[in-house]
Design a protein around this motif. Sequence first.
Motif, mmCIF file in Angstrom:
data_model
loop_
_atom_site.group_PDB
_atom_site.id
_atom_site.type_symbol
_atom_site.label_atom_id
_atom_site.label_comp_id
_atom_site.label_asym_id
_atom_site.label_seq_id
_atom_site.Cartn_x
_atom_site.Cartn_y
_atom_site.Cartn_z
ATOM 1 N N LYS A 7 5.134 -61.273 -74.339
ATOM 2 C CA LYS A 7 6.496 -61.674 -74.679
ATOM 3 C C LYS A 7 7.475 -60.905 -73.791
ATOM 4 O O LYS A 7 7.285 -59.717 -73.524
ATOM 5 C CB LYS A 7 6.758 -61.359 -76.161
ATOM 6 C CG LYS A 7 8.058 -61.883 -76.687
ATOM 7 C CD LYS A 7 8.154 -61.627 -78.181
ATOM 8 C CE LYS A 7 9.500 -62.049 -78.704
ATOM 9 N NZ LYS A 7 9.610 -61.791 -80.146
ATOM 10 N N ALA A 8 8.501 -61.590 -73.323
ATOM 11 C CA ALA A 8 9.502 -60.957 -72.466
ATOM 12 C C ALA A 8 10.395 -60.031 -73.277
ATOM 13 O O ALA A 8 10.681 -60.291 -74.443
ATOM 14 C CB ALA A 8 10.353 -62.024 -71.785
ATOM 15 N N THR A 9 10.838 -58.957 -72.648
ATOM 16 C CA THR A 9 11.832 -58.092 -73.267
ATOM 17 C C THR A 9 13.213 -58.534 -72.779
ATOM 18 O O THR A 9 13.338 -59.154 -71.711
ATOM 19 C CB THR A 9 11.601 -56.615 -72.881
ATOM 20 O OG1 THR A 9 11.734 -56.484 -71.467
ATOM 21 C CG2 THR A 9 10.217 -56.149 -73.317
ATOM 22 N N GLU A 10 14.228 -58.216 -73.558
ATOM 23 C CA GLU A 10 15.571 -58.680 -73.209
ATOM 24 C C GLU A 10 16.024 -58.165 -71.847
ATOM 25 O O GLU A 10 16.738 -58.856 -71.117
ATOM 26 C CB GLU A 10 16.581 -58.298 -74.291
ATOM 27 C CG GLU A 10 17.852 -59.110 -74.163
ATOM 28 C CD GLU A 10 18.738 -59.044 -75.376
ATOM 29 O OE1 GLU A 10 19.962 -58.946 -75.172
ATOM 30 O OE2 GLU A 10 18.234 -59.088 -76.509
ATOM 31 N N ASN A 11 15.593 -56.957 -71.464
ATOM 32 C CA ASN A 11 16.025 -56.437 -70.155
ATOM 33 C C ASN A 11 15.330 -57.144 -68.990
ATOM 34 O O ASN A 11 15.657 -56.894 -67.840
ATOM 35 C CB ASN A 11 15.869 -54.918 -70.067
ATOM 36 C CG ASN A 11 14.428 -54.455 -70.138
ATOM 37 O OD1 ASN A 11 13.522 -55.246 -70.390
ATOM 38 N ND2 ASN A 11 14.214 -53.171 -69.939
ATOM 39 N N LEU A 37 10.665 -66.218 -74.956
ATOM 40 C CA LEU A 37 10.218 -66.281 -73.565
ATOM 41 C C LEU A 37 9.026 -65.353 -73.354
ATOM 42 O O LEU A 37 8.930 -64.302 -73.975
ATOM 43 C CB LEU A 37 11.353 -65.879 -72.616
ATOM 44 C CG LEU A 37 12.575 -66.777 -72.622
ATOM 45 C CD1 LEU A 37 13.665 -66.191 -71.734
ATOM 46 C CD2 LEU A 37 12.224 -68.180 -72.172
ATOM 47 N N PHE A 38 8.155 -65.762 -72.444
ATOM 48 C CA PHE A 38 6.982 -64.979 -72.091
ATOM 49 C C PHE A 38 6.967 -64.793 -70.585
ATOM 50 O O PHE A 38 7.513 -65.619 -69.844
ATOM 51 C CB PHE A 38 5.706 -65.705 -72.536
ATOM 52 C CG PHE A 38 5.683 -65.979 -74.006
ATOM 53 C CD1 PHE A 38 5.231 -65.017 -74.894
ATOM 54 C CD2 PHE A 38 6.153 -67.182 -74.506
ATOM 55 C CE1 PHE A 38 5.229 -65.264 -76.258
ATOM 56 C CE2 PHE A 38 6.166 -67.433 -75.870
ATOM 57 C CZ PHE A 38 5.699 -66.474 -76.748
ATOM 58 N N ASP A 43 1.129 -56.512 -60.988
ATOM 59 C CA ASP A 43 1.649 -55.236 -60.479
ATOM 60 C C ASP A 43 3.081 -54.989 -60.965
ATOM 61 O O ASP A 43 3.961 -54.609 -60.191
ATOM 62 C CB ASP A 43 1.588 -55.190 -58.948
ATOM 63 C CG ASP A 43 0.166 -55.263 -58.423
ATOM 64 O OD1 ASP A 43 -0.759 -54.796 -59.118
ATOM 65 O OD2 ASP A 43 -0.023 -55.802 -57.313
ATOM 66 N N ASN A 44 3.309 -55.248 -62.259
ATOM 67 C CA ASN A 44 4.610 -55.048 -62.920
ATOM 68 C C ASN A 44 5.731 -55.923 -62.368
ATOM 69 O O ASN A 44 6.899 -55.685 -62.636
ATOM 70 C CB ASN A 44 5.032 -53.578 -62.892
ATOM 71 C CG ASN A 44 4.129 -52.734 -63.750
ATOM 72 O OD1 ASN A 44 3.751 -53.150 -64.852
ATOM 73 N ND2 ASN A 44 3.761 -51.564 -63.258
ATOM 74 N N GLU A 45 5.403 -56.954 -61.605
ATOM 75 C CA GLU A 45 6.393 -57.903 -61.094
ATOM 76 C C GLU A 45 6.263 -59.210 -61.874
ATOM 77 O O GLU A 45 5.156 -59.721 -62.057
ATOM 78 C CB GLU A 45 6.145 -58.176 -59.608
ATOM 79 C CG GLU A 45 7.073 -59.213 -59.030
ATOM 80 C CD GLU A 45 6.724 -59.613 -57.606
ATOM 81 O OE1 GLU A 45 7.434 -60.481 -57.072
ATOM 82 O OE2 GLU A 45 5.744 -59.089 -57.045
ATOM 83 N N ILE A 46 7.402 -59.745 -62.331
ATOM 84 C CA ILE A 46 7.386 -61.033 -63.027
ATOM 85 C C ILE A 46 7.106 -62.122 -62.004
ATOM 86 O O ILE A 46 7.894 -62.330 -61.078
ATOM 87 C CB ILE A 46 8.718 -61.295 -63.756
ATOM 88 C CG1 ILE A 46 8.917 -60.258 -64.865
ATOM 89 C CG2 ILE A 46 8.744 -62.719 -64.329
ATOM 90 C CD1 ILE A 46 10.282 -60.316 -65.533
ATOM 91 N N VAL A 47 5.965 -62.795 -62.169
ATOM 92 C CA VAL A 47 5.583 -63.855 -61.229
ATOM 93 C C VAL A 47 5.530 -65.222 -61.907
ATOM 94 O O VAL A 47 5.372 -66.237 -61.232
ATOM 95 C CB VAL A 47 4.228 -63.551 -60.547
ATOM 96 C CG1 VAL A 47 4.336 -62.273 -59.718
ATOM 97 C CG2 VAL A 47 3.095 -63.473 -61.547
#
Length: 144
Positions: A7-11, A37-38, A43-47
């Motif tokens: 799950k996505a965080t608000e930041n 949102l998910f 590598d910690n990058e939203i892809v």
Amino acid sequence: MEMTLRKATENEYRAIIHLLASNALPTADIYEKNITLFVGLIDNEIVATIGVEQYGNEALLRSLCVKEGFKNQKLGAKMLSYLLSFCANENIKTLYLLSTTAEHYFVRYGFTKITRDETPKSIQNTREFKDICPASAIIMKLEL
């Protein structure tokens, strides 16, 4: 390379908005309270991202999107599978979507085309249905 889904965080919403906008997908209402949102991270990058807008046991799939350079690696399929599991856990019975470009993609996963009149009121009353997507958008559903 392994993708982590969660799950996505608000930041993370600014990065999600940038990803959606770079793929000409709507962003106007993603802060609405019934949208979850998910993200897919490598590598910690939203892809990748996907979302769901829930109304009881009906929901609207929101913007499956994979970042350029990461497409054609089945990341979209992983995101969709993750979302379908979330929907099952939330007791969502029918998932709907609107698309102007991805009808053939979603047919592969069992979605079927329906008319605007066949769409339930809960989905017809969303901003995406009424205002954001053009009237020419294809409407599809999947019974879960």
